[in-house]
Design a protein around this motif. Structure first.
Motif, PDB file in Angstrom:
ATOM      1  N   MET A   1       0.847  -1.164   0.000  1.00 40.57           N
ATOM      2  CA  MET A   1       0.000   0.000   0.000  1.00 40.57           C
ATOM      3  C   MET A   1       0.894   1.229   0.000  1.00 40.57           C
ATOM      4  N   ASN A   2       1.266   1.702  -1.157  1.00 37.67           N
ATOM      5  CA  ASN A   2       2.222   2.790  -1.306  1.00 37.67           C
ATOM      6  C   ASN A   2       1.687   4.141  -0.868  1.00 37.67           C
ATOM      7  N   ASP A   3       0.368   4.328  -0.864  1.00 39.22           N
ATOM      8  CA  ASP A   3      -0.191   5.622  -0.495  1.00 39.22           C
ATOM      9  C   ASP A   3      -0.515   5.727   0.995  1.00 39.22           C
ATOM     10  N   LEU A   4       0.005   4.820   1.797  1.00 39.57           N
ATOM     11  CA  LEU A   4      -0.230   4.803   3.230  1.00 39.57           C
ATOM     12  C   LEU A   4       0.840   5.629   3.933  1.00 39.57           C
ATOM     13  N   LEU A   5       0.419   6.527   4.800  1.00 42.04           N
ATOM     14  CA  LEU A   5       1.327   7.348   5.595  1.00 42.04           C
ATOM     15  C   LEU A   5       1.264   6.870   7.031  1.00 42.04           C
ATOM     16  N   ARG A  78      -9.479   0.207  10.337  1.00 43.89           N
ATOM     17  CA  ARG A  78     -10.851   0.487   9.937  1.00 43.89           C
ATOM     18  C   ARG A  78     -11.400  -0.727   9.173  1.00 43.89           C
ATOM     19  N   PRO A  79     -12.595  -1.184   9.524  1.00 40.45           N
ATOM     20  CA  PRO A  79     -13.112  -2.430   8.941  1.00 40.45           C
ATOM     21  C   PRO A  79     -13.048  -2.508   7.416  1.00 40.45           C
ATOM     22  N   ASP A  80     -13.341  -1.433   6.700  1.00 35.79           N
ATOM     23  CA  ASP A  80     -13.310  -1.501   5.236  1.00 35.79           C
ATOM     24  C   ASP A  80     -11.902  -1.478   4.654  1.00 35.79           C
ATOM     25  N   MET A  81     -10.887  -1.322   5.514  1.00 34.09           N
ATOM     26  CA  MET A  81      -9.487  -1.284   5.051  1.00 34.09           C
ATOM     27  C   MET A  81      -8.708  -2.528   5.474  1.00 34.09           C
ATOM     28  N   ARG A  82      -9.361  -3.486   6.079  1.00 43.20           N
ATOM     29  CA  ARG A  82      -8.674  -4.692   6.543  1.00 43.20           C
ATOM     30  C   ARG A  82      -8.258  -5.567   5.368  1.00 43.20           C
ATOM     31  N   ARG A  83      -7.183  -6.317   5.603  1.00 45.74           N
ATOM     32  CA  ARG A  83      -6.607  -7.222   4.603  1.00 45.74           C
ATOM     33  C   ARG A  83      -6.025  -6.461   3.413  1.00 45.74           C
ATOM     34  N   ARG A  84      -5.534  -5.251   3.683  1.00 42.51           N
ATOM     35  CA  ARG A  84      -4.913  -4.430   2.633  1.00 42.51           C
ATOM     36  C   ARG A  84      -3.520  -3.969   3.032  1.00 42.51           C
ATOM     37  N   GLY A  85      -2.947  -4.581   4.059  1.00 42.36           N
ATOM     38  CA  GLY A  85      -1.578  -4.259   4.448  1.00 42.36           C
ATOM     39  C   GLY A  85      -1.424  -3.163   5.487  1.00 42.36           C
ATOM     40  N   VAL A  86      -2.524  -2.662   6.020  1.00 43.20           N
ATOM     41  CA  VAL A  86      -2.431  -1.572   6.999  1.00 43.20           C
ATOM     42  C   VAL A  86      -1.783  -2.054   8.287  1.00 43.20           C
ATOM     43  N   SER A  87      -2.251  -3.171   8.844  1.00 42.32           N
ATOM     44  CA  SER A  87      -1.657  -3.657  10.091  1.00 42.32           C
ATOM     45  C   SER A  87      -0.207  -4.058   9.888  1.00 42.32           C
ATOM     46  N   ALA A  88       0.114  -4.629   8.744  1.00 46.34           N
ATOM     47  CA  ALA A  88       1.506  -4.996   8.468  1.00 46.34           C
ATOM     48  C   ALA A  88       2.397  -3.760   8.441  1.00 46.34           C
ATOM     49  N   ALA A  89       1.930  -2.679   7.839  1.00 44.61           N
ATOM     50  CA  ALA A  89       2.715  -1.439   7.788  1.00 44.61           C
ATOM     51  C   ALA A  89       2.878  -0.838   9.180  1.00 44.61           C
ATOM     52  N   LEU A  90       1.802  -0.857   9.967  1.00 42.38           N
ATOM     53  CA  LEU A  90       1.893  -0.337  11.335  1.00 42.38           C
ATOM     54  C   LEU A  90       2.861  -1.157  12.176  1.00 42.38           C
ATOM     55  N   LEU A  91       2.790  -2.480  12.071  1.00 44.37           N
ATOM     56  CA  LEU A  91       3.691  -3.324  12.854  1.00 44.37           C
ATOM     57  C   LEU A  91       5.136  -3.183  12.405  1.00 44.37           C
ATOM     58  N   ARG A  92       5.346  -3.015  11.114  1.00 43.41           N
ATOM     59  CA  ARG A  92       6.712  -2.768  10.619  1.00 43.41           C
ATOM     60  C   ARG A  92       7.267  -1.497  11.249  1.00 43.41           C
TER      61      ARG A  92
END
Length: 140
Positions: A1-5, A78-92
């Motif tokens: 997810m390249n557009d994630l800040l 956020r429920p509609d954003m799950r399984r899109r790499g958000v938690s992986a980016a946060l944990l990284r």
């Protein structure tokens, strides 16, 4: 997810974070109020990590380090954003923070009943330790 800040939360965002947790997180904590979130950010301004996409809050994690333990709380997406790499980016980002501070192992607080979270933590390489139990005593 390249557009994630991924960035740190500011004290002025405590109310927004609490509102986000009401829709995206499981369970509540005695610290789930403005005073609790504000105290966290003031004590450790880099502990509360936010994930944003197009200016919208889509995820959080608290990455607290006390010099001894690396503690992870409130991994919420956020429920509609799950399984899109958000938690992986946060944990990284949390793990990079811990490594830079000299941390050796991340410990996550995960609700027993939250099967979705179990899968997310497992996918990130975390394993359950059944020989430990949390003991608590409320002070308020």
């Amino acid at each position: 997810m390249n557009d994630l800040l991924i960035r740190h939360a500011g004290v002025d965002e405590a109310a927004d974070v609490l509102a986000f947790w009401r829709t995206a997180a499981e369970g509540t904590s005695v610290s789930d109020d403005i005073a609790g979130v504000t105290a966290l950010i003031r004590r450790d301004p880099e502990a509360l990590l936010l994930a944003e996409r197009d200016g919208d809050l889509v995820g959080t994690v608290i990455a607290g380090f006390d010099g001894w333990r690396c503690s992870l709380y409130r991994l919420a997406v956020r429920p509609d954003m799950r399984r899109r790499g958000v938690s992986a980016a946060l944990l990284r980002a949390a793990e990079e923070r811990f490594t830079a501070l000299g941390g050796r192992r991340g410990d996550a607080m995960v609700l027993e009943r939250n099967e979705v979270a179990h899968r997310a933590w497992g996918a990130a390489g975390y394993v359950r330790e059944d020989h430990w139990r949390r003991w608590v005593k409320p002070f308020v």
